[in-house]
Design a protein around this motif. Structure first.
Motif, mmCIF file in Angstrom:
data_model
loop_
_atom_site.group_PDB
_atom_site.id
_atom_site.type_symbol
_atom_site.label_atom_id
_atom_site.label_comp_id
_atom_site.label_asym_id
_atom_site.label_seq_id
_atom_site.Cartn_x
_atom_site.Cartn_y
_atom_site.Cartn_z
ATOM 1 N N THR A 43 0.841 -1.209 0.000
ATOM 2 C CA THR A 43 0.000 0.000 0.000
ATOM 3 C C THR A 43 0.867 1.247 0.000
ATOM 4 O O THR A 43 0.570 2.229 -0.705
ATOM 5 N N ASP A 54 -5.778 -1.097 -5.030
ATOM 6 C CA ASP A 54 -5.199 -1.675 -3.819
ATOM 7 C C ASP A 54 -6.119 -2.756 -3.262
ATOM 8 O O ASP A 54 -7.157 -2.450 -2.683
ATOM 9 N N GLU A 55 -5.760 -4.003 -3.478
ATOM 10 C CA GLU A 55 -6.555 -5.155 -3.039
ATOM 11 C C GLU A 55 -8.044 -4.974 -3.346
ATOM 12 O O GLU A 55 -8.896 -5.058 -2.450
HETATM 13 MG MG LIG Z 1 -2.099 -2.820 2.088
#
Ligand SMILES: [Mg+2]
Ligand SMILES: Nc1ncnc2c1ncn2[C@@H]1O[C@H](COP(=O)(O)OP(=O)(O)O)[C@@H](O)[C@H]1O
Length: 230
Positions: free
Chosen positions: A45, A167-168
């Motif tokens: 991240t 992000d994910e």
């Molecule tokens: Mg992360």
């Protein structure tokens, strides 16, 4: 198109220094569908936020299309994000009181360089493209998680950014919806030649990535082309 040199991001927690990113050097080509993988806490991240100009590094350099983006003023960074970058978050981050159509139109309206009619057409087109046009007047809570995530991808795409960050994006989705989201990224990458940089810690996602960069303790531990990508 993206050149990252010795990027570091340190956090000071009292007397403890956390090396969230500890000297990452990486080149990312235009049109690549890149997966950033690694265990929780490995710095994924942090790296994505630095590349997306949402955070500033402790040291290092980021060049995007020959531009030293870290030297931009805050205003220039905001404009760069608006015109060049798109973001998809784990929790969709849709505005709860706006309809799906209004959510998608939001980044396009912020730009102020297109007529209201154009914004409407673009938003309509992208919602149609993701197969959720019939839900355009619904509120986020009236849609499933998978549908909300597809709308958030449409919102990220409405300004046709050069680079899409995610992000994910599948973290809150079951495997069927995850697959739909990954397929959508794959199609976007093929059709619109967008560079896509996606963070994941699910091993099976790697079959979608052209290239996989693995992080551990803020460092790149492996970086390779995925020849069996979709
Ligand atoms: Mg992360
Ligand atoms: N705002 C912060 N303050 C202090 N430490 C942080 C902060 N953000 C991240 N970290 C630390 O940096 C490391 C990398 O975090 P992160 O980039 O979120 O990892 P990942 O996304 O791979 O799970 C972790 O050890 C995390 O605890």
């Amino acid at each position: 198109m993206i050149e990252i040199t010795d990027l570091k991001r340190l956090y000071h927690m009292g007397n403890v220094e956390v090396r969230a990113l500890d000297g990452v050097t990486l080149n990312i080509e235009k049109g690549e569908f890149l997966g950033i993988m690694g265990a929780s806490g490995s710095g994924k991240t942090t790296l994505l936020h630095l590349l997306g100009l949402l955070d500033a590094p402790t040291s290092g350099r980021i060049m995007i299309d020959g531009l030293d983006v870290l030297s931009l003023t805050d205003y220039e960074k905001t404009m760069f994000r608006l015109y060049k970058l798109g973001y998809v978050f784990q929790d969709y981050a849709l505005v709860p009181d706006l309809t799906m159509m209004e959510n998608v139109a939001l980044p396009a309206m912020l730009r102020k360089d297109r007529s209201e009619e154009q914004v409407k057409n673009d938003s309509f087109w992208i919602l149609q493209r993701i197969g959720l046009c019939d839900r355009r007047d619904h509120l986020p809570r009236e849609l499933s998680g998978g549908q909300q995530q597809r709308v958030s991808i449409a919102r990220a795409m409405v300004n046709r950014p050069d680079i899409l960050f995610a992000d994910e994006p599948c973290a809150n989705l079951d495997s069927e919806n995850s697959k739909m989201v990954l397929e959508l990224f794959h199609e976007i990458n093929e059709e619109m030649k967008q560079t896509i940089i996606m963070v994941s810690h699910e091993d099976w996602h790697k079959e979608y990535f052209h290239r996989i960069v693995r992080l551990k303790d803020g460092k790149v531990t492996s970086d390779g082309k995925n020849h069996s990508a979709h």
